[in-house]
Motif scaffolding. Structure first.
Motif, mmCIF file in Angstrom:
data_model
loop_
_atom_site.group_PDB
_atom_site.id
_atom_site.type_symbol
_atom_site.label_atom_id
_atom_site.label_comp_id
_atom_site.label_asym_id
_atom_site.label_seq_id
_atom_site.Cartn_x
_atom_site.Cartn_y
_atom_site.Cartn_z
ATOM 1 N N LEU A 66 1.261 -1.416 0.147
ATOM 2 C CA LEU A 66 -0.075 -0.197 0.201
ATOM 3 C C LEU A 66 0.275 1.542 0.158
ATOM 4 O O LEU A 66 0.430 1.951 -0.948
ATOM 5 C CB LEU A 66 -0.849 0.091 0.914
ATOM 6 N N GLU A 67 2.288 1.959 1.017
ATOM 7 C CA GLU A 67 2.679 2.555 0.872
ATOM 8 C C GLU A 67 3.307 2.145 -0.688
ATOM 9 O O GLU A 67 3.336 4.410 -0.614
ATOM 10 C CB GLU A 67 3.401 1.936 2.046
ATOM 11 N N ALA A 68 4.475 1.547 -0.837
ATOM 12 C CA ALA A 68 4.976 2.009 -2.175
ATOM 13 C C ALA A 68 3.959 1.956 -3.506
ATOM 14 O O ALA A 68 4.395 3.159 -4.761
ATOM 15 C CB ALA A 68 5.714 0.456 -2.640
ATOM 16 N N SER A 69 2.841 1.625 -2.985
ATOM 17 C CA SER A 69 1.679 1.811 -4.438
ATOM 18 C C SER A 69 1.170 3.574 -4.500
ATOM 19 O O SER A 69 0.728 3.914 -5.321
ATOM 20 C CB SER A 69 1.124 1.283 -5.341
ATOM 21 N N GLY A 70 0.599 3.625 -2.759
ATOM 22 C CA GLY A 70 0.127 4.962 -2.344
ATOM 23 C C GLY A 70 -1.778 5.031 -2.699
ATOM 24 O O GLY A 70 -2.069 5.026 -2.468
ATOM 25 N N LEU A 71 -2.044 3.591 -3.052
ATOM 26 C CA LEU A 71 -3.001 3.158 -2.631
ATOM 27 C C LEU A 71 -3.802 2.592 -1.947
ATOM 28 O O LEU A 71 -3.552 3.048 -0.655
ATOM 29 C CB LEU A 71 -3.208 1.325 -3.443
ATOM 30 N N GLN A 72 -4.621 3.359 -1.077
ATOM 31 C CA GLN A 72 -6.117 3.693 -0.577
ATOM 32 C C GLN A 72 -6.399 2.225 0.143
ATOM 33 O O GLN A 72 -6.711 1.613 -0.777
ATOM 34 C CB GLN A 72 -7.302 4.595 -0.531
ATOM 35 N N PRO A 73 -6.517 1.585 1.744
ATOM 36 C CA PRO A 73 -6.846 0.020 2.223
ATOM 37 C C PRO A 73 -7.521 -0.032 1.609
ATOM 38 O O PRO A 73 -7.862 -0.920 1.214
ATOM 39 C CB PRO A 73 -6.374 0.619 3.200
ATOM 40 N N GLU A 74 -8.656 0.871 1.560
ATOM 41 C CA GLU A 74 -10.504 0.297 1.341
ATOM 42 C C GLU A 74 -10.209 0.242 -0.640
ATOM 43 O O GLU A 74 -11.511 -0.638 -1.088
ATOM 44 C CB GLU A 74 -11.274 1.611 1.178
ATOM 45 N N MET A 75 -9.499 0.123 -1.225
ATOM 46 C CA MET A 75 -9.665 -0.389 -2.192
ATOM 47 C C MET A 75 -8.974 -0.858 -3.077
ATOM 48 O O MET A 75 -8.645 -1.369 -3.680
ATOM 49 C CB MET A 75 -8.828 1.265 -3.516
ATOM 50 N N LEU A 76 -8.119 -2.644 -2.316
ATOM 51 C CA LEU A 76 -7.896 -3.263 -2.314
ATOM 52 C C LEU A 76 -8.768 -4.063 -1.444
ATOM 53 O O LEU A 76 -9.200 -4.164 -0.259
ATOM 54 C CB LEU A 76 -6.188 -3.625 -1.450
ATOM 55 N N GLU A 77 -9.012 -5.316 -1.604
ATOM 56 C CA GLU A 77 -9.474 -6.452 -0.573
ATOM 57 C C GLU A 77 -9.055 -7.896 -1.010
ATOM 58 O O GLU A 77 -8.497 -8.230 -2.119
ATOM 59 C CB GLU A 77 -10.616 -6.632 -1.725
ATOM 60 N N LEU A 78 -9.031 -8.510 0.361
ATOM 61 C CA LEU A 78 -8.280 -9.691 -0.109
ATOM 62 C C LEU A 78 -8.674 -11.121 0.337
ATOM 63 O O LEU A 78 -10.201 -10.961 1.257
ATOM 64 C CB LEU A 78 -6.834 -9.887 1.118
ATOM 65 N N GLU A 79 -8.855 -12.409 -0.689
ATOM 66 C CA GLU A 79 -9.758 -13.005 -0.783
ATOM 67 C C GLU A 79 -9.001 -14.012 0.264
ATOM 68 O O GLU A 79 -7.559 -14.505 -0.387
ATOM 69 C CB GLU A 79 -9.651 -13.301 -2.363
ATOM 70 N N LEU A 80 -10.096 -14.565 1.332
ATOM 71 C CA LEU A 80 -9.318 -15.892 1.888
ATOM 72 C C LEU A 80 -9.949 -17.026 1.799
ATOM 73 O O LEU A 80 -11.316 -16.874 1.133
ATOM 74 C CB LEU A 80 -9.398 -15.069 3.181
ATOM 75 N N THR A 81 -8.549 -18.206 1.459
ATOM 76 C CA THR A 81 -9.836 -19.675 1.434
ATOM 77 C C THR A 81 -10.173 -19.814 3.238
ATOM 78 O O THR A 81 -9.671 -19.304 3.855
ATOM 79 C CB THR A 81 -8.553 -20.179 0.677
ATOM 80 N N GLU A 82 -11.283 -20.346 3.310
ATOM 81 C CA GLU A 82 -11.187 -21.234 4.486
ATOM 82 C C GLU A 82 -10.644 -21.751 5.269
ATOM 83 O O GLU A 82 -10.260 -21.824 6.055
ATOM 84 C CB GLU A 82 -13.040 -22.285 4.104
ATOM 85 N N SER A 83 -9.976 -22.442 4.330
ATOM 86 C CA SER A 83 -8.303 -23.275 4.821
ATOM 87 C C SER A 83 -7.851 -22.316 5.681
ATOM 88 O O SER A 83 -6.906 -22.893 6.753
ATOM 89 C CB SER A 83 -8.199 -23.328 4.258
#
Length: 733
Positions: free
Chosen positions: A581-598
């Motif tokens: 996020l810091e290197a790109s300057g992207l706002q955190p709310e514009m990032l979505e992390l996809e987690l698996t159930e495992s």
């Protein structure tokens, strides 16, 4: 020797000696007389030159009547000064005792009486001497011309006694050394024991006196061993060499033990006449050597042969099979989920279980077969001299039957199963390395088939392994060589048709294989751990691209990035996200992390704390492939996720499969009840999209809207469709 007369008056001395006057010399006696006198003079000279001490004592007076020069030297006085002096006054021992003995002998003397000799030891300190000397005198009665005299002859035995004491001390030391030696020592003549030290008797369990004169046959286990050792021993000793050998011997109670013997002959030409032998009890050392030799070829825990011994037996089996036209099977047997046994009962119980498994395996094979433990919970089985392959299948059925009965481990009943891979000589290889590698591949296929199964090796397995190895080798260089690229697939709001997000999907542009799909290389990356570095790269690149979208004026699309369970276990996911996020300057709310159930069910508490911190940064979270794992409702509440992505396996036939439709409808209703949005993956037809709209699914993703596309193409896609409903514009494949 002299008498009290003028030593220079020859005439007077001659008259005293022979009792003749002047006129006798002119007669016939002169020559004989002259000869006798000369003989006496020579005898006198001889006595004066001897180192022995000679005294003539008049009896019964006990006075000195004559002495030789040695006596004068001993007493430090001229001989003439000693004449007439009492012998008891000379200090040469107990003079009175000597006189009493001589007087008694005088009383017994007669014409036929032979007076005996007597001896006495004397300690005498000579004048001006610091140390005493030791003298030894013999004395007896002699009758001269009818008159008794005591004759005393002595000598200085100081050096002799000193030597004797030294020799006695040395012999005592030698005896002490022999008796206290840590080894047994014997002297042998004609194969009979003539002497033995205490340690030898202890080693063999005999009393020392029992051994003397006995044949050495009693030391050996058999007549044959006794005879064979004798031949070997004398062959060596007769050449002047010593012999050292380790021999199995017998104690007095009949027990066998090991001795190391070292022998040498006193006379190399006749070794049977006398030889010295040293015995060392090496039973413990021999047992230790045998144990070490056993352990070098066997597993310490189970006692089974190790890989080195199995390899040797395999080569012998292959050589025999080559001559006889038979087959050999090498099997890799791995316990299923054995880690659970260690986790549940502990490693001690786990070791007990492995020993129990080894015992069952030993009962399952023939005497000509070999079982080897390779470490951990893996065993190798070698089946030899197999006439037909069917025999292998029969054995595998019998092997499976041995595992049907639960194992009793520390009071617990434990069900243990195994997966088995089989490679066969000559079809699959002719050496251990090849057969082992292929049997190992087959074993993993048995694991993949659900465990508690067996698989024979085939070339398809080898092709898959070769490909996997090639992929792994390529993956090691792919990041460095910039061979990875990101593609993006749009996620569309079903109600409005607007572009709301895009999932970042990695592709590998291999220089030889071309574009490699994630389905081929992601499992390899997961298995080898390379997914941690690859995942971090995807995260950084996805954030950089999403920042470019905003720079291009597109403010709505959120970038979604898949996370691997391994990234949570081995990588610092929080740091990786913050740095991206810091290197790109992207706002955190514009990032979505996809987690698996495992991810969510593994180390739940640590994952939960990590997820909460990520949420606090403002990052969105979704659960990928929902419905294919454990689908626990509790973690939906605890982890505060934002979206559920319904797996495409439920979406593809949604319009025609009532069961899939019921599942998807239930998931959407549940998600809405929990305040979560839903995303349908794999949407490819208008009919499916319309059904999703009818049951109020929030978003859709699939080929109906667009295929995954490179970053530049995705920006063009955004320009063409920004704010425009896209429901009917996608291309269906």
């Amino acid at each position: 020797m002299v008498k009290p007369s003028d030593p220079n008056d020859w005439e007077a001395r001659r008259t005293d000696i022979v009792g003749l006057g002047e006129r006798s010399f002119h007669k016939s006696y002169y020559p004989q007389l002259r000869e006798n006198v000369e003989r006496l003079e020579r005898f006198r000279a001889l006595l004066d030159r001897t180192t022995d001490f000679v005294l003539l004592v008049a009896l019964p007076e006990g006075t000195v009547t004559d002495a030789n020069a040695a006596v004068g030297g001993l007493l430090g006085e001229p001989v003439e000064a000693l004449i007439g002096r009492p012998v008891a006054a000379l200090g040469l021992g107990d003079g009175l005792q000597i006189l009493n003995v001589l007087k008694r002998e005088t009383e017994r003397s007669g014409t036929d009486y032979e007076a005996p000799s007597h001896s006495v030891a004397v300690r005498f300190i000579p004048p001006q001497a610091e140390a005493a000397v030791r003298l030894e005198f013999t004395y007896r009665v002699a009758v001269v011309d009818g008159r008794p005299y005591g004759v005393m002859v002595g000598r200085d035995v100081t050096e002799r006694e000193r030597h004797h004491e030294m020799v006695t001390a040395l012999l005592a030391e030698k005896e002490a050394l022999l008796e206290n030696a840590l080894v047994g020592i014997i002297m042998v003549q004609q194969r009979r024991i003539v002497s033995a030290n205490r340690r030898f008797a202890e080693i063999f369990g005999y009393a020392p006196a029992e051994l003397i004169g006995r044949s050495t046959r009693l030391l050996f286990e058999s007549e044959e061993a006794f005879a064979a050792f004798g031949v070997e021993a004398y062959r060596s000793l007769i050449g002047g060499q010593s012999l050292t050998a380790s021999v199995s011997m017998r104690r007095a109670d009949g027990r066998q033990f090991w001795c190391e013997l070292t022998g040498s002959a006193l006379d190399p030409l006749q070794p049977e006449e006398a030889s010295i032998w040293i015995f060392t009890d090496i039973t413990e050392r021999k047992l230790a050597e045998e144990r070490a030799n056993f352990l070098s070829y066997h597993d310490t825990m189970t006692g089974l042969p190790n890989q080195a011994l199995l390899q040797d037996r395999l080569q012998q089996a292959i050589a025999f099979a080559h001559r006889s036209g038979t087959k050999v099977a090498l099997m890799v047997l791995d316990m299923d989920r054995f880690k659970a046994v260690n986790d549940f009962l502990g490693h001690t119980a786990g070791n007990t279980a492995l020993i129990a498994v080894a015992d069952r395996l030993k009962n399952a094979v023939r005497g000509s077969d070999t079982i080897s433990r390779q470490g951990g919970d893996e065993f190798l089985l070698l089946l030899t001299n197999l006439a037909q392959p069917d025999a292998i299948v029969t054995f595998l059925g019998e092997l499976a039957a041995t595992f049907r009965e639960p194992f009793r481990i520390e009071g617990h009943s434990i069900a243990i199963t195994a997966s088995v891979g089989v490679a066969v000589y000559p079809e699959d290889g002719a050496d251990f390395a090849t057969l082992h590698r292929k049997a190992d591949m087959a074993m993993y296929r048995a694991k993949e088939a659900g465990r508690n199964a067996y698989r024979f090796f085939n070339e398809e397995m080898n092709d898959a392994v070769v490909e996997q190895a090639a992929l792994y080798s390529g993956l090691l260089r792919a990041l460095e060589m910039h061979q990875f690229v990101l593609c993006f697939q749009p996620q569309i709001d079903i109600a409005t048709g607007n572009l709301v997000a895009a999932e970042a999907l990695i592709r590998w542009n291999h220089p030889d294989l071309g574009l490699v799909s994630p389905g081929r290389f992601i499992p390899v990356a997961e298995e080898t751990g390379l997914i941690v570095d690859i995942g971090a790269w995807v995260l950084r690149e996805a954030c950089v691209e999403a920042a470019r979208w905003r720079e291009s004026g597109f403010t709505h699309p959120v970038v979604a990035v898949n996370l691997s369970a391994l990234q949570f276990k081995r990588g610092d996911i929080e740091r990786a996200v913050s740095e991206a996020l810091e290197a790109s300057g992207l706002q955190p709310e514009m990032l979505e992390l996809e987690l698996t159930e495992s991810i969510l069910i593994s180390d739940t508490e640590n994952v939960l704390s990590t997820v909460k911190r990520l949420k606090q940064l403002g990052i969105r979270l979704s659960i990928d492939d929902f419905g294919t794992g454990y689908s626990s409702l509790s973690y939906l509440k605890r982890f505060e996720v934002d979206k559920l992505k319904i797996d495409q396996s439920f979406i593809r036939d949604l319009a025609s499969n009532s069961e899939d439709a019921a599942i998807v409808r239930a998931v959407i209703q549940m998600a809405h009840g929990l305040g979560l949005r839903t995303v349908a993956e794999g949407v490819e037809t208008d009919a499916v999209l319309e059904y999703l709209r009818a049951i109020q699914c929030d978003e859709s993703q699939g080929y109906l809207h667009a295929r995954p596309m490179p970053a530049a193409d995705f920006i063009a896609y955004c320009r063409a469709h920004n704010g425009v409903p896209l429901g009917d514009d996608g291309e269906t494949d």
